[in-house]
Design an enzyme around this catalytic site. Structure first.
Site, PDB file in Angstrom:
ATOM      1  N   SER A 115       6.211  -7.536  -0.117  1.00 50.92           N
ATOM      2  CA  SER A 115       5.075  -6.745   0.366  1.00 50.92           C
ATOM      3  C   SER A 115       3.781  -7.200  -0.314  1.00 50.92           C
ATOM      4  O   SER A 115       3.278  -8.271  -0.009  1.00 50.92           O
ATOM      5  CB  SER A 115       5.356  -5.256   0.191  1.00 50.92           C
ATOM      6  OG  SER A 115       4.438  -4.478   0.926  1.00 50.92           O
ATOM      7  N   HIS A 156       6.065  -5.098   6.792  1.00 50.63           N
ATOM      8  CA  HIS A 156       6.405  -3.775   7.357  1.00 50.63           C
ATOM      9  C   HIS A 156       5.926  -3.622   8.800  1.00 50.63           C
ATOM     10  O   HIS A 156       5.628  -2.503   9.239  1.00 50.63           O
ATOM     11  CB  HIS A 156       5.827  -2.637   6.497  1.00 50.63           C
ATOM     12  CG  HIS A 156       6.047  -2.785   5.034  1.00 50.63           C
ATOM     13  ND1 HIS A 156       7.297  -2.740   4.471  1.00 50.63           N
ATOM     14  CD2 HIS A 156       5.173  -2.999   4.005  1.00 50.63           C
ATOM     15  CE1 HIS A 156       7.184  -2.917   3.156  1.00 50.63           C
ATOM     16  NE2 HIS A 156       5.916  -3.076   2.859  1.00 50.63           N
TER      17      HIS A 156
END
Length: 199
Positions: A115, A156
Site C-alpha cells: 500500500s 486497494h
C-alpha cells in the site's frame, strides 16, 4: 530493481514465499504508526514469521541514521507496511533513509512495498491525496517520491473501504500511468519489466 508491490501483503505474500523463507527482513512499519487501524501490520508480521523469516524492525521516524543504515545492510529483504504515504515519504526524505534505501536496492535486494510502501516508489505521490491526507506536520516542499518506477501504484482498487476513492483517483488522473491493483494482486518489477500477478 527487484520490487514486489501490493495492496495487502498477507493476502499475496505466498507468491514470493520461496524468496522470503528464512531470510532477514528489514520490517519498517513507519507509515502505519499514526493510523487507527493496523491489522495489516500484524498480519504481515505473522506471515513473515510463519515463513521462518527473521524480522529486524526499524521505525525510521525515531531511529538513529547509523542504526537504520546498519539494519538495511544486514537485511536480505526490505519491507514497508501500509499506512499514510505522505507521512512515510516525509520520514524517508527527512532522515535520509531514501538515499540509504536506494543504495541497498542497487545491490539487488528485494523491496516489498505494501500500500503506502508501494505508493512511495512512484515519481511523485500527489495523486494519492484523496486516499491519504497530508499530515499537518508534513515538512517537504513538494511531493516527490522515491522514483523507483515510472508508473503510479493505486492499491486497494475497487475494494472496501476504498472503492469510491479509488474510482475518483482514476477519474481525476487520466493522463498518468496508474497501475490499479486490488488486494489479491501484486506487481512484480524486475529488470525494468512490470508484471501484475493475481493470486
Amino acid at each position: 530493481m527487484n520490487l514486489f508491490l501490493c495492496s495487502h501483503f498477507s493476502s499475496v505474500g505466498s507468491i514470493i514465499e520461496e524468496q522470503v523463507a528464512n531470510k532477514k527482513i528489514a520490517f519498517i512499519p513507519t507509515a502505519s504508526i499514526r493510523e487507527s487501524y493496523t491489522g495489516y501490520v500484524r498480519s504481515a508480521r505473522k506471515l513473515f514469521k510463519n515463513l521462518g523469516a527473521q524480522l529486524i524492525e526499524i521505525e525510521i521516524s525515531t531511529e538513529e541514521s547509523s542504526k537504520i543504515e546498519e539494519s538495511l545492510k544486514e537485511a536480505d529483504i526490505i519491507y514497508f507496511t501500509g499506512g499514510n504515504s505522505f507521512f512515510l515519504i516525509d520520514q524517508l526524505r527527512r532522515t535520509g533513509t531514501d538515499k540509504l534505501l536506494k543504495q541497498q536496492l542497487k545491490n539487488g535486494k528485494l523491496f516489498i512495498g505494501e500500500s503506502a510502501g508501494a505508493i512511495v516508489c512512484a515519481p511523485d505521490i500527489s495523486y494519492i491525496e484523496k486516499m491519504d491526507p497530508v499530515p499537518k506536520d508534513y515538512s517537504q516542499s513538494n511531493n516527490a517520491a522515491l522514483n523507483l518506477i515510472d508508473f503510479y501504484v493505486l492499491p486497494h482498487y475497487l475494494t472496501a473501504p476504498f472503492k469510491k476513492v479509488t474510482e475518483q483517483i482514476v477519474q481525476t488522473f487520466p493522463d498518468i500511468d496508474l497501475c490499479a491493483i486490488n488486494n489479491t494482486q501484486a506487481i512484480i518489477v524486475k529488470d525494468n519489466t512490470k508484471n501484475i500477478v493475481t493470486i
